[in-house]
Design a protein around this motif. Sequence first.
Motif, mmCIF file in Angstrom:
data_model
loop_
_atom_site.group_PDB
_atom_site.id
_atom_site.type_symbol
_atom_site.label_atom_id
_atom_site.label_comp_id
_atom_site.label_asym_id
_atom_site.label_seq_id
_atom_site.Cartn_x
_atom_site.Cartn_y
_atom_site.Cartn_z
ATOM 1 N N ARG A 11 0.772 -1.202 -0.043
ATOM 2 C CA ARG A 11 -0.099 0.076 -0.094
ATOM 3 C C ARG A 11 0.865 1.281 0.056
ATOM 4 N NH1 ARG A 11 -3.343 -2.801 3.648
ATOM 5 N NH2 ARG A 11 -2.293 -1.825 5.449
ATOM 6 N N GLU A 12 1.946 1.210 0.927
ATOM 7 C CA GLU A 12 2.794 2.462 0.737
ATOM 8 C C GLU A 12 3.477 2.530 -0.517
ATOM 9 O OE1 GLU A 12 5.053 1.639 4.265
ATOM 10 O OE2 GLU A 12 3.578 2.512 5.734
ATOM 11 N N VAL A 13 3.997 1.652 -1.178
ATOM 12 C CA VAL A 13 4.631 1.735 -2.302
ATOM 13 C C VAL A 13 3.677 2.192 -3.343
ATOM 14 C CG1 VAL A 13 5.789 0.220 -4.256
ATOM 15 C CG2 VAL A 13 6.381 -0.071 -1.663
ATOM 16 N N ARG A 14 2.298 1.614 -3.428
ATOM 17 C CA ARG A 14 1.413 2.328 -4.378
ATOM 18 C C ARG A 14 1.363 3.717 -4.208
ATOM 19 N NH1 ARG A 14 -2.396 -2.189 -6.802
ATOM 20 N NH2 ARG A 14 -3.419 -0.171 -7.293
ATOM 21 N N GLN A 15 1.251 4.118 -2.843
ATOM 22 C CA GLN A 15 0.752 5.727 -2.875
ATOM 23 C C GLN A 15 2.231 6.474 -3.107
ATOM 24 O OE1 GLN A 15 0.223 5.868 1.627
ATOM 25 N NE2 GLN A 15 -1.797 5.143 1.588
ATOM 26 N N GLU A 16 3.460 5.908 -2.887
ATOM 27 C CA GLU A 16 4.647 6.756 -3.265
ATOM 28 C C GLU A 16 4.672 6.613 -4.807
ATOM 29 O OE1 GLU A 16 6.817 8.530 -1.880
ATOM 30 O OE2 GLU A 16 5.610 8.218 0.130
ATOM 31 N N VAL A 17 4.269 5.497 -5.399
ATOM 32 C CA VAL A 17 4.385 5.634 -7.037
ATOM 33 C C VAL A 17 3.076 6.676 -7.621
ATOM 34 C CG1 VAL A 17 3.808 4.101 -8.906
ATOM 35 C CG2 VAL A 17 5.281 3.433 -7.412
ATOM 36 N N ALA A 18 2.038 6.643 -6.891
ATOM 37 C CA ALA A 18 1.186 7.648 -7.308
ATOM 38 C C ALA A 18 1.430 9.045 -7.278
ATOM 39 C CB ALA A 18 -0.139 7.345 -6.509
ATOM 40 N N ARG A 19 2.425 9.475 -6.566
ATOM 41 C CA ARG A 19 2.806 10.864 -6.344
ATOM 42 C C ARG A 19 4.034 11.098 -7.181
ATOM 43 N NH1 ARG A 19 3.930 10.153 0.105
ATOM 44 N NH2 ARG A 19 1.870 9.817 0.652
ATOM 45 N N VAL A 20 4.531 10.152 -7.985
ATOM 46 C CA VAL A 20 5.552 10.407 -9.097
ATOM 47 C C VAL A 20 5.096 11.263 -10.114
ATOM 48 C CG1 VAL A 20 7.443 9.428 -10.531
ATOM 49 C CG2 VAL A 20 6.887 8.534 -8.102
ATOM 50 N N THR A 21 5.832 12.262 -10.538
ATOM 51 C CA THR A 21 5.401 13.066 -11.750
ATOM 52 C C THR A 21 6.196 12.129 -13.025
ATOM 53 O OG1 THR A 21 5.323 15.156 -10.529
ATOM 54 C CG2 THR A 21 5.370 15.116 -13.168
ATOM 55 N N TRP A 22 5.410 11.596 -13.589
ATOM 56 C CA TRP A 22 6.276 10.732 -14.609
ATOM 57 C C TRP A 22 6.438 11.507 -16.103
ATOM 58 C CZ3 TRP A 22 8.196 6.390 -13.357
ATOM 59 C CH2 TRP A 22 7.782 5.521 -12.144
ATOM 60 N N PRO A 23 7.619 11.614 -16.950
ATOM 61 C CA PRO A 23 7.688 12.279 -17.960
ATOM 62 C C PRO A 23 6.514 11.748 -19.048
ATOM 63 C CG PRO A 23 9.306 10.721 -17.714
ATOM 64 C CD PRO A 23 8.597 10.745 -16.555
ATOM 65 N N SER A 24 6.487 12.498 -20.031
ATOM 66 C CA SER A 24 5.432 12.099 -21.152
ATOM 67 C C SER A 24 6.390 11.398 -22.041
ATOM 68 C CB SER A 24 4.842 13.490 -21.834
ATOM 69 O OG SER A 24 5.948 14.290 -22.422
ATOM 70 N N ARG A 25 5.792 10.768 -23.069
ATOM 71 C CA ARG A 25 6.501 10.015 -23.962
ATOM 72 C C ARG A 25 7.799 11.062 -24.882
ATOM 73 N NH1 ARG A 25 6.313 5.338 -27.058
ATOM 74 N NH2 ARG A 25 4.560 4.550 -25.908
ATOM 75 N N LYS A 26 6.955 12.332 -25.033
ATOM 76 C CA LYS A 26 7.538 13.308 -26.050
ATOM 77 C C LYS A 26 8.988 13.667 -25.163
ATOM 78 C CE LYS A 26 7.413 17.760 -28.128
ATOM 79 N NZ LYS A 26 6.548 19.085 -28.560
ATOM 80 N N GLU A 27 8.789 13.841 -23.860
ATOM 81 C CA GLU A 27 10.131 14.180 -23.004
ATOM 82 C C GLU A 27 10.885 13.220 -22.851
ATOM 83 O OE1 GLU A 27 8.069 16.953 -19.631
ATOM 84 O OE2 GLU A 27 7.636 15.012 -19.418
ATOM 85 N N THR A 28 10.497 12.137 -22.702
ATOM 86 C CA THR A 28 11.404 10.865 -22.693
ATOM 87 C C THR A 28 12.082 10.609 -23.996
ATOM 88 O OG1 THR A 28 9.711 9.435 -21.223
ATOM 89 C CG2 THR A 28 11.409 8.432 -22.460
ATOM 90 N N LEU A 29 11.455 10.620 -25.112
ATOM 91 C CA LEU A 29 12.122 10.669 -26.350
ATOM 92 C C LEU A 29 13.175 11.825 -26.780
ATOM 93 C CD1 LEU A 29 9.387 9.533 -28.739
ATOM 94 C CD2 LEU A 29 11.065 8.237 -28.146
ATOM 95 N N ILE A 30 12.910 13.123 -26.349
ATOM 96 C CA ILE A 30 14.067 14.265 -26.374
ATOM 97 C C ILE A 30 15.029 13.844 -25.601
ATOM 98 C CG2 ILE A 30 14.063 16.430 -25.725
ATOM 99 C CD1 ILE A 30 11.162 17.016 -26.833
ATOM 100 N N THR A 31 14.816 13.517 -24.185
ATOM 101 C CA THR A 31 15.883 13.352 -23.331
ATOM 102 C C THR A 31 16.727 12.104 -23.847
ATOM 103 O OG1 THR A 31 14.532 12.110 -21.704
ATOM 104 C CG2 THR A 31 14.862 14.482 -21.252
ATOM 105 N N THR A 32 16.130 11.150 -24.229
ATOM 106 C CA THR A 32 16.825 9.971 -24.782
ATOM 107 C C THR A 32 17.749 10.433 -25.936
ATOM 108 O OG1 THR A 32 15.136 8.388 -23.903
ATOM 109 C CG2 THR A 32 16.802 7.663 -25.681
ATOM 110 N N GLY A 33 17.367 11.171 -26.634
ATOM 111 C CA GLY A 33 18.173 11.512 -27.921
ATOM 112 C C GLY A 33 19.120 12.481 -27.579
#
Length: 65
Positions: A11-33
């Motif tokens: 439960r605590e892990v799920r709560q923490e994961v819900a608080r994470v701000t995940w990057p968008s697909r576009k941000e991920t592709l740009i930073t990977t590039g």
Amino acid sequence: MAKLDPALFVREVRQEVARVTWPSRKETLITTGLVLALSAAAAVFFLVVDQIIAYAMRMLFGVGG
């Protein structure tokens, strides 16, 4: 010593994961590039520096690749 409760942990892990701000697909592709491009630039830079040092060693001491 505290008793381990796997359900509470999950439960605590799920709560923490819900608080994470995940990057968008576009941000991920740009930073990977950017990472790939900068890695390639660093590789070329060190290749050039290595060739210059090897040339200098050959001229100074007659040794080196």
